[in-house]
Design an enzyme around this catalytic site. Structure first.
Site, PDB file in Angstrom:
ATOM      1  N   LYS A 129       4.274  -0.444  -0.510  1.00 15.82           N
ATOM      2  CA  LYS A 129       3.684   0.393  -1.040  1.00 15.82           C
ATOM      3  C   LYS A 129       3.098   1.666  -0.810  1.00 15.82           C
ATOM      4  O   LYS A 129       2.830   3.010  -1.044  1.00 15.82           O
ATOM      5  CB  LYS A 129       1.823  -0.592  -1.424  1.00 15.82           C
ATOM      6  CG  LYS A 129       0.783   0.485  -1.697  1.00 15.82           C
ATOM      7  CD  LYS A 129      -0.604  -0.912  -1.471  1.00 15.82           C
ATOM      8  CE  LYS A 129       0.179  -1.939  -2.076  1.00 15.82           C
ATOM      9  NZ  LYS A 129      -1.276  -2.939  -2.117  1.00 15.82           N
ATOM     10  N   ASN A 176     -14.233  -7.184  -4.571  1.00 21.66           N
ATOM     11  CA  ASN A 176     -14.275  -5.386  -4.520  1.00 21.66           C
ATOM     12  C   ASN A 176     -13.479  -4.766  -5.997  1.00 21.66           C
ATOM     13  O   ASN A 176     -14.073  -4.011  -6.490  1.00 21.66           O
ATOM     14  CB  ASN A 176     -14.328  -4.846  -3.742  1.00 21.66           C
ATOM     15  CG  ASN A 176     -14.507  -3.662  -3.113  1.00 21.66           C
ATOM     16  OD1 ASN A 176     -15.587  -2.933  -3.625  1.00 21.66           O
ATOM     17  ND2 ASN A 176     -13.775  -3.306  -2.198  1.00 21.66           N
ATOM     18  N   SER A 225      -7.626   4.603   2.714  1.00 22.20           N
ATOM     19  CA  SER A 225      -7.842   4.025   4.476  1.00 22.20           C
ATOM     20  C   SER A 225      -7.124   5.158   5.383  1.00 22.20           C
ATOM     21  O   SER A 225      -7.150   5.323   5.723  1.00 22.20           O
ATOM     22  CB  SER A 225      -6.675   3.108   4.725  1.00 22.20           C
ATOM     23  OG  SER A 225      -7.998   1.889   4.300  1.00 22.20           O
ATOM     24  N   LYS A 269       0.902  -1.086   8.624  1.00 22.20           N
ATOM     25  CA  LYS A 269      -0.948  -0.282   7.656  1.00 22.20           C
ATOM     26  C   LYS A 269      -0.923  -2.234   7.194  1.00 22.20           C
ATOM     27  O   LYS A 269      -0.094  -2.073   6.137  1.00 22.20           O
ATOM     28  CB  LYS A 269      -0.800   0.458   6.713  1.00 22.20           C
ATOM     29  CG  LYS A 269      -1.841   1.111   6.012  1.00 22.20           C
ATOM     30  CD  LYS A 269      -2.917   1.399   7.803  1.00 22.20           C
ATOM     31  CE  LYS A 269      -4.771   2.007   7.135  1.00 22.20           C
ATOM     32  NZ  LYS A 269      -5.115   0.469   7.223  1.00 22.20           N
ATOM     33  N   THR A 326      -9.142   1.445  -3.962  1.00 23.57           N
ATOM     34  CA  THR A 326      -8.947   0.412  -4.332  1.00 23.57           C
ATOM     35  C   THR A 326      -8.890   0.227  -6.019  1.00 23.57           C
ATOM     36  O   THR A 326      -7.984   0.654  -7.173  1.00 23.57           O
ATOM     37  CB  THR A 326      -8.604  -1.265  -4.112  1.00 23.57           C
ATOM     38  OG1 THR A 326      -8.828  -0.876  -2.337  1.00 23.57           O
ATOM     39  CG2 THR A 326      -7.792  -2.278  -4.294  1.00 23.57           C
ATOM     40  N   LYS A 381       0.805  -6.927   7.813  1.00 19.26           N
ATOM     41  CA  LYS A 381      -0.345  -7.980   6.692  1.00 19.26           C
ATOM     42  C   LYS A 381      -0.180  -9.229   7.728  1.00 19.26           C
ATOM     43  O   LYS A 381       0.366  -9.055   9.008  1.00 19.26           O
ATOM     44  CB  LYS A 381       0.189  -8.550   5.232  1.00 19.26           C
ATOM     45  CG  LYS A 381      -1.439  -8.473   4.545  1.00 19.26           C
ATOM     46  CD  LYS A 381      -1.736  -7.221   3.331  1.00 19.26           C
ATOM     47  CE  LYS A 381      -2.449  -7.682   2.953  1.00 19.26           C
ATOM     48  NZ  LYS A 381      -2.977  -6.760   1.856  1.00 19.26           N
TER      49      LYS A 381
END
Length: 431
Positions: free
Chosen positions: A104, A235, A364, A80, A204, A116
């Site tokens: 994380k 954001n 998510s 993820k 976030t 990533k």
């Protein structure tokens, strides 16, 4: 005889994000006396994908782009992590960011690993139709390297809900008609009308705010009237500021890719947000604040500093100038190792990125579940779920830090790594 005055001293080697995350990992691994075999596994990535692909531009010319997807570890579940479109994207940046994602997701207690990637590109130089073709071509090239039960991308720097919608549509179009609806959760962060989660856009930033709020509660600090600065007004930066302002805190400085502004009397978050939308996303020349030299930004007099832009922003060059007593890492890896040592010696508290900005991946997770199970949740339910999960994480990290007399990053890394270590020890290593 050599004239000593003519001998140049070697210049210190600047550490990149990969150096930083590995040093952070090694420090925590030493703290918990990590199993040496698990240590070997976690210091490297599982899979690294580099794709060079052609895309036809609006003028008919063909350009070649380079895309990356690094899958660090999936001991706890599917990979993820976000996809970013930025000139700084390269293999080492993707490796570092993928590792941070592993820690994380583990710390948050999610059934995920870490990945990533992205494309080495300045998206401001391309039209919307070109970005769509670039995104779709990259998705097609990734093929089965992503998937709803294998590797689930999400938005990151310079990507958004629209980008995720293009990826989902492209990926689903490669499946048979009967299988398409089962693959909507190949990405998260989609538009609400296309399988997205209500509130994912603010998850976030909301998480950044929550960790600040939890810290304030624990330390009996009243956020009302506290001054904060935000680096990055996208954001994450915007929503962090939005929720903090609602608590009575005052934004006194903002920095983005275009410039830096300050106003000790306060900058209204919504006013700046609306201005930036009408100014091509830039905060420059905002009438209710003064322009300032970007190199002085972190030295603004404030209580809370939120680096929510890119990595390696707080370094030995500016760490001594920081006046905030709390740093909440909205970005991934914004504080380098040497800069952090200075901050800790000065008694400044750092809420580490793998906890501070984990509201996004927690959101998510709920979107992924919503798509997977055919459910639909309302905004207030989502924010409540994120707050509950983050509070649990915050309490675990601060309890560990207090018990072991370590800083919050060491505590967060130790807890994250221990969870993965346990999975390897219980399952064993094949064959």
């Amino acid at each position: 005889m050599i004239n000593e005055q003519t001998v140049e001293k070697p210049k210190p080697v600047k550490k990149g994000m990969l150096d930083n995350v590995l040093e952070q990992f090694d420090h925590a691994a030493d703290q918990i006396e990590l199993n040496p075999n698990v240590r070997k596994i976690l210091r490297i990535t599982n899979t690294e994908i580099i794709i060079n692909f052609p895309v036809r531009m609006d003028n008919g010319d063909v350009e070649i782009f380079t895309g990356y997807r690094v899958q660090h570890n999936n001991a706890l579940g599917p990979y993820k992590g976000g996809l970013r479109f930025h000139p700084t994207v390269d293999i080492n940046a993707a490796r570092a960011l993928a590792m941070w994602m592993t820690w994380k997701t583990s710390l948050a207690g999610l059934p995920y690993g870490g990945a990533k990637g992205g494309i080495q590109i300045d998206p401001s130089k391309y039209s919307s139709s070109e970005l769509e073709r670039i995104t779709r071509r990259f998705t097609y090239a990734l093929g089965e390297n992503i998937g709803p039960e294998h590797d689930i991308p999400a938005p990151d720097v310079n990507t958004n809900a629209q980008t995720m919608a293009w990826i989902a549509d492209t990926y689903m179009s490669t499946k048979s008609t009967s299988e398409r609806s089962k693959n909507m959760h190949v990405v998260t962060g989609k538009p609400v009308g296309s399988g997205g989660l209500e509130g994912r856009d603010r998850a976030t930033g909301f998480g950044v705010f929550l960790t600040i709020k939890f810290w304030a509660e624990k330390n009996k600090v009243n956020l009302n009237g506290k001054k904060f600065i935000v680096q990055g007004f996208g954001n994450v930066g915007y929503w962090s500021a939005h929720f903090l302002e609602n608590e009575g805190a005052k934004m006194v400085g903002v920095q983005d890719a275009f410039g830096s502004i300050q106003n000790n009397d306060g900058i209204k978050v919504e006013d700046l947000f609306n201005y930036s939308k009408s100014n091509s996303g830039s905060i420059v020349d905002f009438p209710e604040a003064s322009a300032m030299d970007g190199s002085d930004f972190f030295g603004i007099d404030c209580d809370i500093c939120i680096p929510a832009a890119l990595g390696n922003q707080i370094t030995p060059k500016n760490a001594n100038s920081i006046k905030a007593t709390l740093i909440a890492e909205g970005a991934n890896g914004p504080t380098d190792v040497e800069g952090e040592k200075i901050l800790l010696e000065r008694g400044i508290t750092i809420i580490p990125d793998i906890m501070c900005n984990s509201g996004g991946v927690i959101g998510s997770y709920f979107e992924w579940l919503q798509n997977r199970n055919g459910e639909l949740w309302q905004l207030d339910e989502i924010l409540e779920k994120i707050e509950k999960k983050l509070r649990t994480t915050f309490n675990k990290v601060t309890d560990y830090a207090d018990d072991k007399k370590v800083d919050l990053r060491t505590a967060a890394f130790a807890l994250a790594i221990e969870r993965i270590e346990k999975a390897y020890i219980l399952r064993g290593i094949f064959p």
